[in-house]
Structures are given as structure tokens and as C-alpha cells.
Design a protein around this motif. Structure first.
Motif, PDB file in Angstrom:
ATOM      1  N   LEU B 113      31.993  21.286  63.491  1.00  9.16           N
ATOM      2  CA  LEU B 113      31.891  19.943  64.065  1.00  9.16           C
ATOM      3  C   LEU B 113      30.704  19.167  63.495  1.00  9.16           C
ATOM      4  CD1 LEU B 113      32.777  20.964  67.706  1.00  9.16           C
ATOM      5  CD2 LEU B 113      34.016  19.266  66.369  1.00  9.16           C
ATOM      6  N   HIS B 114      29.959  19.770  62.577  1.00 13.52           N
ATOM      7  CA  HIS B 114      28.814  19.106  61.937  1.00 13.52           C
ATOM      8  C   HIS B 114      27.837  18.569  62.984  1.00 13.52           C
ATOM      9  CE1 HIS B 114      31.149  19.472  58.288  1.00 13.52           C
ATOM     10  NE2 HIS B 114      32.142  18.831  58.866  1.00 13.52           N
ATOM     11  N   ASP B 115      27.593  19.387  64.017  1.00 13.19           N
ATOM     12  CA  ASP B 115      26.745  18.929  65.111  1.00 13.19           C
ATOM     13  C   ASP B 115      25.272  19.144  64.757  1.00 13.19           C
ATOM     14  OD1 ASP B 115      25.800  20.181  68.324  1.00 13.19           O
ATOM     15  OD2 ASP B 115      25.967  18.084  67.691  1.00 13.19           O
ATOM     16  N   ALA B 116      24.609  18.058  64.372  1.00 15.90           N
ATOM     17  CA  ALA B 116      23.205  18.165  63.943  1.00 15.90           C
ATOM     18  C   ALA B 116      22.322  18.668  65.085  1.00 15.90           C
ATOM     19  CB  ALA B 116      22.715  16.814  63.435  1.00 15.90           C
ATOM     20  N   ALA B 117      22.712  18.348  66.318  1.00 14.08           N
ATOM     21  CA  ALA B 117      21.886  18.772  67.456  1.00 14.08           C
ATOM     22  C   ALA B 117      21.925  20.285  67.643  1.00 14.08           C
ATOM     23  CB  ALA B 117      22.371  18.084  68.729  1.00 14.08           C
ATOM     24  N   SER B 118      22.845  20.943  67.013  1.00 12.46           N
ATOM     25  CA  SER B 118      22.953  22.399  67.151  1.00 12.46           C
ATOM     26  C   SER B 118      22.088  23.154  66.155  1.00 12.46           C
ATOM     27  CB  SER B 118      24.409  22.844  66.958  1.00 12.46           C
ATOM     28  OG  SER B 118      25.231  22.371  67.990  1.00 12.46           O
TER      29      SER B 118
END
Lengths: 425, 810
Positions: B113-118
Motif C-alpha cells: 500500500l506504499h504507506d509511508a507512515a508504516s
């Protein structure tokens, strides 16, 4: 119009990576060591050609189905045993990660069910091993792009199992089209065998010779049934493991040739739509027949159908004639085109006379194979998009650079899927 | 209908973002099903369609599942495709609450999901003791990229087993930096990975990053790596260096050339060939002189892409007198050379020591301006050059070359030259608008020619065909020279392909000259075969007249190939008689079976030949194979099997042995033992045993339209290890469907036909029957009823034993 490859990309022939091997078998230190990942029916078709290479040694067979792995390893040992080898050097593995950990394995042949192609190929690339992977290229478009990136990052040599490219008939047909011998193309038809309907999958206890959890791998969990394991009417035609059954499984061969003839190998269509007839019950849930249409920008329409709609193979029709080609046969209009090889200053497509040999020679020389990963991914993408289009039943506008469907959230959801734990790209 | 397909097809009803109420309804229905906690096997059929219509309303139902090993993947499947910030937040929130495989799965999905916050929480997992988790974290950070991910990867102390994975992830981060224009960051990673203390694989990654980033340090590091003792590093460096853009790369490689080991030289040369930079031409020429064969091979190939006129002479020299395995490559390179002056340079080699190679290359290049030069070479004393010149002229000359080539043909003392001239004359005449008129030079030369020349001219006529050719060849069969007579007969028999030659060949076959008889006999039979399909009765009559010619193995084989095309009783009878000839027994049997069964020919069906002649022929076949069956029963191979099937049967007991791929799909492969029946019928048998050549080896009772492999049919039987089943193929060459049932052999099976309805049953004792299935299959009134088996293994032979076989007509 899509970018075309420069001529130099095609100026290669089988002599490009030819080795001056001495007659007879190469010394052990000079042999490429191979492992098979997957020991089913299609792996068997590769066994003979690779065992008979004088400069390779098959040292490992890996399959979660222990019976198949042991049977194939025994055949390998028997082959080498009768040729002066020790006759017991081919080891059997259940888990491909153990094969990748072997520093003495140079290359792997991937003949697993489709849903495993990406993970095994990427693992091999990360381990520095060259790869020959059966088609289809991947199960999803996201997986395919990850494969291309991993192969490029590690610089391993990759051959996609679209072996028609090493068949002179297909090359000559594509050369005629590429050199404008039939004039401006006004239509293309690609036809492949249709899919199948089956009976139900009957759950049974997992046999002791099978690691079912590993066989499933990243695919959604389902109980074991022998019908699911059978590639004749099982996984091959299940959406959990394959993108559209024969849309990819067979279609990619001829779609790939259509790409080669049109010179669109490194890009994708701008629009695609279609319809399909699906099974009415049973285990198989991929299309039995289909009619897809796609085009590249303002280029000619390309029909991609099951072969109930026309002759199996690829037909290009132009203002000056036509070319139809399939395995073992071709036809040109006019007939004389079949006898016209390209002139020195025209496009000469990559000439590979043997798909396995081309891969092996390129491993030694580092040259590009005849079926490299970007080309495989683009051909596969057309098949995967075809499957998505027939399931959604509406036109998709595709951005081949971004690899996204334009303004269609549902379609974009189908470009990938979450893998079953613990697997990930 | 399969629920998953239904779920997808719901979307065909026009569900779009605009039809939110419809999507919401579908989602609600699917969530309601999930709340009912369906069994695991049924869950995916709900999850798949839900993943396409899910909204944030699905999150409260699915988020709690993320910690459940049985349901976590199902939840991730939907939440990933939903992909909203809320869904991503739910996935991220679950991360600290799970471990092991579930955590690895979540990490992978967050990266998808390309979740930068992760990035930060995933980076924590780099230290996880479970290598499945820390490995997943490495991969994920590589896919997420960015300064934080790169920094955490560089700082991480991962176990040895994950070091390579970590470096791969760093390289992936570098790729993303390059794509974003942050080449400085990428270069820093590249230099880190390429450090001398790193393993070779990591150094390769680093060098690749540096090249991609356009680092000014790349070339120097690559040149240093070329001299590294690690072969993998050196080979990769060679490839990378040859791919670096810039005009000076070729010059640098030329400077390094002599210091490189031959394997590296070969790699560099191959890469320069792919690069296609003509500046590499001189280096490739230099490499031609290498003592190492792989280097020379790579140079030969590369020259085709980077060579110019300067390469002509050295390549022609190799093509003439080089090693056998290099001559072909040199010739290919000559054909591909580009640039001004190449064709002229080739021309200058004629005459000369490399004239043959030069002539061949001019032909490959279709350089029409060389025709005059090549005609002179064709008439010259260098026989190798003359032959190649003729072959080249066949590719590039026009009709005006025919007359001089005929002169070459007639004057040639060398067989190769004469044959090449013959082929060229033929090739140049064939495409002309009026080939008969174009024959004039050949006909003019014929009367004064003799010996080999005369035969070659007749050979031209034979290949071109037509009235003139027929007349001349017919005349030539009575020529004074025996070799001319033999050639003419051969040409009439094999090359001309004109049925008007039949009477001549028949006369010669019965004539006094024994040396001519075999060719004439076989040619007569071959030509008869060409007309047989169109005129079977006439052909059979001719065969009857010519029975005295069926004298040897070759003749009998040809007779059988003619008979195959004559679907008349006389043809079957003769084929049956030929079964007794051991030398053609297999072919005769195949011909009998071919004629006595219907065959598909394109879109039409060729009917079977029936009647007493057919019955007698089939009896002869079975007797020859040692097959003994009750009266009226036949053994019929389904498809091509090796070995062929065997069967014995008497008093209701049958024993079948066969190979075969399967009774399945669009065409069966195995064995059929059956008898004709009409109308409603029941066939019953006890399958006593099946030898397990494969778990899917099959045996059972069958009712078929005919014995073709793809015949419509119904089957009730057992497999060796996968239970019992009913199978049916509703249309000829259609797909086979099945209904499974429990129970391996021994088992009683029964199949009953009532019109178009077929009922398959099983029994343990032959008394109490259980229905497996009932299907509609349209078969003709007359069918084949009996037993079928297949080994499901083309490399093995199964044995199926049947007892109490009864066929009862109703």
C-alpha cells in the motif's frame, strides 16, 4: 504511438553468445549447475533438453509434492549414471528457499504453478541465480513489475518460457510485418485455445507426500483436493492461481508474438475491453471462451479471442497483404512474401534457434536473452488486463507508463492482491 | 454458478462508482454472510467479490480478524484492495498486536500500500528475532523507500542470513532515489554497498546503483572490479562498464583489453556488440586474433553489429579457412555488416582466396549490382567460388542470367558447380510470368548435351513441370545412355508429380530393364496416391490391374498409403490381407482401423467403411496381435498409444492392458473394447482391479458414438486411487465433464442409456446400486458399448480386470 525498439536491440543471433565448446561433456568445473523448482508435467518437458546439454549439470529438484520430486530426481540420476556420473547427485527439496541458499547452484528453472512464479523468480534473483521461468510471467501486474525490477537489480540472466520466439517461423513472420512487407497494418487477430469447465473439487485429507500449505503459498487458503492439484482441470484454470486460465496460460504465447510483430514489446495498450463465457459450476472459474479488443493509441485494433473465433495463432492484415502464423505453419498473402528474407539494411529480429541453449549461452556471455523480463511482463500485462476487462465487462483505459487503469478504482483493485502470510514481494 | 464468478459478474450489471447504493447493498449482503462465520472453504467465495465493492463499512467487521490466524489473510485481502486511509490505518494499528507470520503478512501488505507512515514501525521489526518478520521488514522497507527507510536499513544490525536481503532493500531504495532525482542519496548507498569489505554480491549491487546514478566514481570502481579475483564481480563489472554511456567507454576498454582474462574479454565483447557502437569495430577486429575461442566467437558476432568495410577481408578469410565452428558465424557477420563500401569490398575479393565466401555474402545481402561479377565467377576455374556464385545468383539475379547459367551448367566438370547452376536456373525461371517461354535456353541446350549435363537439364525440367517437361522426360526414358534413362524414370516417379506419367511408369515397371523397375513401380504407386482421394474407384481399379507390382516392402507401404485414401470395401479387404505380411503389419493394421472408423477431415466427417470386408479385415488384425475376444467384440485403440493395447475376453471376463494419457479432455487416449449396439442398452461390469500406473488410471464401462478419440460418450468407472466417477462428453471433440463419487476398485459399475439420458451407478456387491449421476448426451441410435481403460501415464501400461460383464439391450 508507442516507442519502438532501436534496431540494435535486435541485432543479435544465436551466434551472439555461442561458445566454442569442445565436443563431449564440459569438465565439471565448467558446467552450469541447475535446479528445477517444480517437478510437474511441464517441468518434465524441460528435463530432456537440459539433461542433454553438454555444459550443464542438474543438481536439485524441488517440489512440495515429494513423489514428483523424487521421481524426477531418480530420472536425473539414472541419466547421469549411464553417462559416467556417480548417479546419485541430484538432491530433492521440498522448500525452494533451501535451493536458493545453495551457493553451488548457478541457475534455476521455474516450473511451479503460476501463483508462485513471482516469489520464486525474485528469490532466485536475490540469490544471484539466473532464471528460466515458464509462462505465464506472473499472476498479477504488481508481481510482474517487481520481478522485472529484481532481475535488473541483480543483473541475472532471465529467459521467459515463450519459446515460440526461438521458432524461425514466428521470427520470419514478425520480420515481414516489421519490415512493412504487408504495408500499413489495419487489423490483428490473436487466437488461443479456450478454457475448460470441470467438476467440483472434493476435499480430502492431505496425503503424506504433499506439503499443501507450501503448495498454496501466497494463494488464499483452500482445503486440499486432488482435483485442485491436477493441472489438466485444476489450478491451471482457477483464478486463485492463474490470471484467466488459458487467457494467460496459452494466450501469452501468441500475444507475445503479436507484440513482436508490431514492435510494441516494451509498452502496453491504451484501451482494452471484452467479454467472456465462464463455467457454470465446478472448480474451474476462468473463462472458457473470450473476445477481447485492445489497441495502442491510434494503432490498429487487435482482437484477442479463444480459437472458436478464428484460427489459432496470430494474423496481421495490412494494406499490402497478410501474414498468419501458428506452431508449425504459416501463410502469407501474397505467397511470395514467404520467400523474402530481410535485406541487410532492414530489421533482422533476434535469431535464437533453441530457447534453452539461448538462455545458457546468455548466462555465459551476459547478453540479453530472446525473451527478456520487460518483454515478458508487457505481454503478460495484456493477458492480465484481458482477464480483468472480461470480468468487469467494460472498457478500461490503461496508462502503460504508470501501469494503472485510468479512472477505474475497481479495475485498479484487481491489479494486485494481498499474499497469504508469511509471503510478500 | 460458482459464487466467485457471480460476485464478479455482479459488476457487469453496471456497478460503477455512480451506483453507490447498489455497491452498498452488495457489500452489506456479503458482510452479513461473513458475520455468519462461514467455514473456511467457503470464505474466499465471499471475500473475493467483497474486495471489489468494500467500503470503510467493512473495516469494523474485518479489523478484528487481523489477529486471527484463520482469518487474518481474508481480512488483509479486502482491506488491501479497499486501500482507503482508514483501511491502511486499521492495518497499521494491528501491527504491534501480532507476531510471527501474521506480522510478516501485515508488513507485506503495508508495503504493498506504499504507506509511508508504516516505515517507522516496520523498521522496528528489523530487530525481530523471527527472521520471517525481520526478512519481511527488509523487503518492505526496500519497497517503501525514502530517507527514513534507507537510513534504518543502513543502520540495522541484521543477522548474517538477512544481510543480502537488507542490501537488496537498500539497492531498491537507491533506485527510488534515482527515479525521484535524488542522485546524491543514491550514490551514497551505492558507495556503501560497493565498499571493498562487502561481499561480492553486495558490491555488484552497489556498482549497479552507481552506474544508474551517473556517479563520477563509477568508472574507476568498475575498472578496479575488473581486476578483482571474484569472477562474479569481475563479470558484472565488465557488463556494466560496457553499458556505461559516453564516447570514451570504448577507448577505456580498449586500453584495458590486454589486461583482461579471456572470459572477461568475451563478456565485454558481447556487451559491446549489444551496445552497437561502431567505435568498437577496431577492438572487435583486434579480438578476432585472440587465441581464445570464446573471445573470437564473441568478436565474430559483435562485428555484425559494429563492423564496417574494414571487417570484410578478415571475416571473409575466416569464413573461407577459419575453424569449422567459426566459419558460419563469420558468414553471418558478413551478411549483417552495415555502412558504405561493404558490398564493394566484397566484390573486390572476387577472384581471390576468399572469393567463395565473398560470393556467398553478396548473395545473402541480395546485392543485385554484383550479378555480372558473379556470372564471371560462376564460369571461372575456382570451383568453390563458382558454386557459391551460382547460389548467390539464384537469390539476386534476374531472368537474363538464365542463359549464361545454362552454359555454366553444361560446361561444368565439377558436380557441385553443376548442381548449384541447376538450382539457380530453376530458381530464376520459376517465378517468371511465363515459365514455359523462359525454358527456351534449357530446351536449346538439351539436344547437344550429354551425360551429367543432360541429366541436370532434365532435372530443371522435372522441377518446373508442365507439358514440355513431361514430353522431354518421357522421351528420355528411352535415351541411349542408361544413366539418362534411370534419371528420367526417377524424375517422372518422384519429382515431376504429374499423373500423366502413370502409363509410362507402368510400362517401365513391367519392362525388360530390371534396373528401372523399382523406381517405376514405386513412382506409379506414389502418383496413384496423389489422385486417390479424388477418384477412389478409379484408383482401386488401377491397383487391381497393377497387383503384380505389390512386390516388396516399399511397394506394400505405398499401396497402404493409397488404400488409406480410398474409403471403399475393396480397400479395406486388401489392407486386411496385407496384415499377414510381417514387414508391413503395423501399417496395415493402422490402415484397417483408419478405414473402419469415421474420421474428421476439416469440417466434415468421413464415414467408416462397414460390411463383411471390414469385419474380415478387423478379424485379421486381431488375430495377428493375438487378441481373443467374444464374437462381435472389437479392440479399438483410442488415440496413439505406445505400446498398443491388448485384450482377452471370454464368458464375461475381460482383461485389458493399455497405456494412454487419459480418458479425458477433448480426446481420449487409452483402450476401448466394445461391441455395436442399437437403441436403449445397459452395460454392467465388476471392475476387479486396476494397476496403479497413476492415481488417475481409469477403467469402466462406456457407451460411445464411435471409436474416434473425441467421440461423444458416457462412462461409469473407477480410478486407481482417486475414487469413482461418471464422465461424459456431450459433443464430438468437446470437453469432458465429470461427477466424482467415493470408492476405488474393486467396484461394480453400471451405465444405462434411455434415449439421450444416461445414468451411471455404483455398487459394492452388484445388488444394491447408488446413482453417481444422470446426464443428457445425444448419441446416434447405433453406438459402441463396452469397456474402456487408460493408464493416465504414457510411459506405463496398466492392467484392468473386469468380471461379470453384461451388455443388455432393452
Amino acid at each position: 504511438m508507442p516507442a519502438s525498439l532501436s534496431r540494435r536491440d535486435f541485432l543479435a543471433s544465436s551466434a551472439a553468445a555461442a561458445l566454442a565448446l569442445r565436443a563431449g561433456r564440459a569438465a565439471p568445473s565448467e558446467r552450469l549447475t541447475l535446479a528445477f523448482i517444480g517437478a510437474g508435467g511441464i517441468a518434465g518437458s524441460h528435463l530432456g533438453p537440459l539433461l542433454n546439454q553438454s555444459d550443464t549439470q542438474l543438481v536439485a529438484i524441488c517440489d512440495p509434492n515429494r513423489q514428483r520430486a523424487e521421481s524426477m530426481a531418480a530420472a536425473v540420476d539414472k541419466h547421469y549414471g549411464t553417462r559416467g556420473g556417480r548417479g546419485h547427485d541430484c538432491r530433492v527439496y521440498r522448500d525452494f528457499r533451501e535451493v536458493m541458499a545453495r551457493s553451488d547452484v548457478d541457475a534455476v528453472l521455474v516450473a511451479t504453478p503460476d501463483h508462485w512464479h513471482a516469489l520464486v523468480t525474485i528469490a532466485a534473483a536475490r540469490a544471484g541465480k539466473h532464471v528460466y521461468s515458464e509462462k505465464p510471467f506472473s499472476r498479477t501486474i504488481t508481481e510482474g513489475r517487481a520481478m522485472v525490477q529484481a532481475i535488473a537489480r541483480h543483473g541475472v540472466v532471465f529467459q521467459h518460457g515463450t519459446q515460440q520466439r526461438s521458432d524461425g517461423l514466428f521470427r520470419r513472420a514478425c520480420e515481414l510485418v516489421r519490415n512493412g512487407r504487408i504495408g500499413k497494418i489495419h487489423s490483428v487477430h490473436v487466437a488461443a485455445p479456450g478454457g475448460r469447465q470441470s467438476g467440483p473439487a472434493v476435499p480430502q485429507p492431505v496425503p503424506d507426500w504433499l506439503d499443501w500449505d507450501l503448495w498454496l503459498g501466497p494463494a488464499p487458503w483452500q482445503p486440499y483436493s486432488p482435483q485442485r492439484l491436477d493441472n489438466g482441470f485444476g489450478w491451471y484454470f482457477c483464478e486463485d492461481y492463474s490470471a484467466g486460465g488459458f487467457i494467460s496460460g496459452w494466450g501469452i504465447h501468441h500475444v507475445d508474438i503479436a507484440q513482436w510483430g508490431l514492435g510494441t514489446e516494451l509498452t502496453g495498450p491504451s484501451e482494452i475491453e471484452g467479454s467472456a463465457v465462464f463455467p457454470t459450476g465446478g472448480l474451474c472459474d476462468t473463462p472458457i471462451t473470450w473476445k477481447v479488443r485492445y489497441r495502442f493509441g491510434d494503432g490498429p485494433p487487435i482482437r484477442f479471442t479463444s480459437d472458436d473465433e478464428g484460427p489459432d495463432g496470430v494474423t496481421w492484415e495490412g494494406e499490402g497483404g497478410s501474414v498468419w502464423v501458428t506452431r508449425g505453419a504459416w501463410r502469407t498473402t501474397p505467397d511470395s512474401l514467404a520467400h523474402e528474407p530481410p535485406a541487410p539494411d532492414e530489421i533482422h529480429l533476434y535469431n535464437s534457434r533453441d530457447h534453452h541453449r539461448n538462455w545458457l549461452d546468455c548466462i555465459r556471455s551476459g547478453a540479453r536473452t530472446i525473451a527478456p523480463p520487460e518483454v515478458g511482463h508487457r505481454s503478460q500485462s495484456i493477458c492480465t488486463l484481458s482477464d480483468i476487462a472480461v470480468r468487469l465487462g467494460r472498457k478500461l483505459r490503461w496508462d502503460p507508463a504508470a501501469e494503472r487503469v485510468i479512472d477505474d478504482e475497481t479495475a485498479n483493485r484487481l491489479l494486485s492482491r494481498a499474499m497469504r502470510e508469511p509471503w510478500s514481494l | 454458478m460458482n459464487a466467485r464468478i457471480l460476485g464478479g459478474l455482479l459488476l457487469l450489471a453496471g456497478v460503477t462508482r455512480a451506483a453507490e447504493s447498489s455497491r452498498a447493498e452488495q457489500e452489506a449482503a456479503l458482510l452479513a454472510q461473513l458475520r455468519g462465520d462461514p467455514p473456511a472453504a467457503a470464505r474466499q467465495a465471499i471475500i473475493e467479490p467483497l474486495s471489489l465493492v468494500a467500503s470503510n463499512a467493512a473495516i469494523p467487521v474485518l479489523a478484528p480478524w487481523l489477529g486471527d490466524p484463520q482469518r487474518s489473510h481474508a481480512a488483509r485481502y479486502v482491506l488491501y484492495r479497499l486501500g482507503t486511509p482508514e483501511a491502511v490505518a486499521a492495518l497499521r494499528a494491528a501491527l504491534p498486536k501480532v507476531d510471527g507470520k501474521l506480522k510478516a503478512g501485515l508488513i507485506g501488505t503495508l508495503a504493498d500500500l506504499h504507506d509511508a507512515a508504516s516505515v517507522a514501525p516496520i523498521a522496528e521489526a528489523l530487530n525481530d528475532a523471527d527472521t520471517e518478520v525481520s526478512g519481511a521488514a527488509c523487503r518492505a522497507l526496500g519497497r517503501l523507500g525514502g530517507p527514513l527507510a534507507a537510513a534504518r536499513l543502513r543502520a540495522a544490525h541484521v543477522p548474517e542470513a538477512l544481510a543480502a536481503l537488507r542490501d537488496d532493500a537498500l539497492a531498491a531504495c537507491a533506485e527510488q532515489f534515482i527515479a525521484a532525482g535524488a542522485k546524491g542519496e543514491a550514490e551514497a548507498i551505492g558507495l556503501d554497498l560497493a565498499g571493498a569489505a562487502r561481499p561480492a554480491a553486495s558490491r555488484v549491487l552497489g556498482l549497479r546503483v552507481l552506474v544508474a546514478a551517473g556517479s563520477g566514481q563509477a568508472s574507476a570502481l568498475l575498472e578496479a572490479a575488473l581486476r578483482d579475483p571474484d569472477r562474479t564481480l569481475a563479470v558484472n563489472a565488465a557488463r556494466l562498464l560496457a553499458g556505461v554511456p559516453g564516447a570514451d567507454v570504448v577507448a577505456r576498454l580498449s586500453g584495458l583489453w590486454d589486461a583482461l582474462a579471456p572470459p572477461l574479454q568475451a563478456v565485454v565483447m558481447a556487451a559491446l556488440g549489444e551496445r552497437g557502437d561502431v567505435a568498437a569495430g577496431p577492438l572487435a577486429l583486434r579480438a578476432l586474433a585472440s587465441p581464445d575461442a570464446t573471445v573470437r566467437g564473441a568478436a565474430l558476432h559483435a562485428l555484425g553489429a559494429v563492423g564496417d568495410a574494414a571487417a570484410v577481408a578478415p571475416l571473409a578469410d575466416i569464413a573461407t579457412s577459419g575453424r569449422a565452428d567459426e566459419r558460419g558465424a563469420a558468414r553471418e557477420a558478413l551478411a549483417r555488416l552495415r555502412g558504405a563500401g561493404v558490398d564493394e569490398a566484397l566484390g573486390k575479393l572476387i577472384p581471390g582466396p576468399s572469393a567463395a565466401a565473398a560470393a556467398a555474402a553478396l548473395g545473402d545481402r541480395r546485392y543485385a549490382a554484383a550479378a555480372t561479377l558473379l556470372l564471371a565467377a560462376a564460369a571461372g576455374t575456382d570451383t568453390k567460388a563458382a558454386a557459391e556464385a551460382c547460389r548467390a545468383l539464384a537469390k539476386l539475379a534476374g531472368p537474363d542470367a538464365v542463359t549464361p547459367l545454362v552454359k555454366v551448367l553444361c560446361a561444368a566438370a565439377d558436380e557441385d558447380v553443376r548442381e548449384a547452376a541447376r538450382a539457380a536456373v530453376t530458381a530464376l525461371i520459376k517465378p517468371q510470368a511465363d515459365p514455359a517461354a523462359a525454358l527456351a535456353p534449357v530446351l536449346a541446350a538439351l539436344p547437344t548435351s550429354a551425360g551429367e549435363a543432360r541429366r541436370a537439364l532434365l532435372g530443371v525440367l522435372a522441377e518446373l513441370g508442365g507439358d514440355v517437361a513431361l514430353a522431354e522426360l518421357t522421351k528420355a526414358v528411352t535415351a541411349p545412355e542408361p544413366e539418362v534413362r534411370r534419371f528420367a524414370v526417377q524424375a517422372l516417379a518422384e519429382t515431376l508429380d504429374d499423373p500423366r506419367a502413370l502409363p509410362t511408369l507402368l510400362t517401365i515397371a513391367r519392362g525388360p530393364e530390371a534396373a528401372l523397375q523399382p523406381a517405376a513401380r514405386q513412382g506409379w504407386l506414389r502418383l496413384l496416391g496423389h489422385q486417390a482421394a479424388a477418384r477412389p474407384a478409379e484408383t482401386v481399379a488401377a491397383l487391381a490391374d497393377g497387383r503384380d507390382l505389390w512386390t516388396g516392402t516399399a511397394e506394400r507401404r505405398l499401396v497402404l498409403s493409397v488404400l488409406r485414401q480410398c474409403r471403399v470395401p475393396q480397400a479395406v479387404q486388401w489392407a486386411g490381407e496385407l496384415v499377414s505380411h510381417v514387414d508391413v503389419q503395423a501399417e496395415a493394421e493402422a490402415t484397417v482401423r483408419y478405414l473402419t472408423g469415421p474420421q474428421r477431415d476439416g469440417n466434415q466427417t468421413l464415414p467408416a467403411v462397414t460390411g463383411p470386408e471390414a469385419d474380415a479385415a478387423l478379424e485379421a488384425v486381431q488375430a495377428a496381435r493375438g487378441i481373443h475376444l467374444p464374437a462381435g467384440w472389437r479392440l479399438l485403440d483410442l488415440g496413439e498409444t505406445n505400446p498398443k493395447g491388448l485384450a482377452r475376453g471370454a464368458d464375461g471376463a475381460f482383461d485389458l492392458e493399455c497405456s494412454g494419457a487419459d480418458l479425458w479432455g477433448t480426446a481420449d487416449s487409452g483402450l476401448l473394447v466394445a461391441r455395436p449396439a442399437k437403441g436403449d442398452v445397459t452395460v454392467t461390469a465388476r471392475v476387479a482391479s486396476i494397476k496403479e500406473t497413476d492415481p488417475w488410471a481409469k477403467a469402466g464401462v462406456v457407451i460411445r458414438a464411435d471409436a474416434t478419440p473425441g467421440a461423444a460418450c458416457a462412462f461409469s468407472g473407477c480410478s486407481a486411487h482417486n475414487g469413482a466417477l461418471m464422465q461424459w462428453r456431450a459433443t464430438a471433440s468437446g470437453e469432458t465433464q465429470y461427477q466424482p463419487a467415493p470408492g476405488d476398485a474393486p467396484q461394480w459399475v453400471r451405465l444405462t442409456r434411455h434415449g439421450d439420458q444416461f445414468v451411471a451407478e455404483l455398487s459394492a456387491d452388484g445388488k444394491a446400486w447408488i446413482k453417481i449421476g444422470e446426464q443428457t448426451v445425444k448419441l446416434p441410435a447405433e453406438v459402441l458399448v463396452g469397456l474402456a481403460a487408460s493408464a493416465h501415464n504414457v510411459g506405463a501400461v496398466t492392467r484392468a480386470v473386469f468380471e461379470s460383464v453384461v451388455v443388455a439391450a432393452e
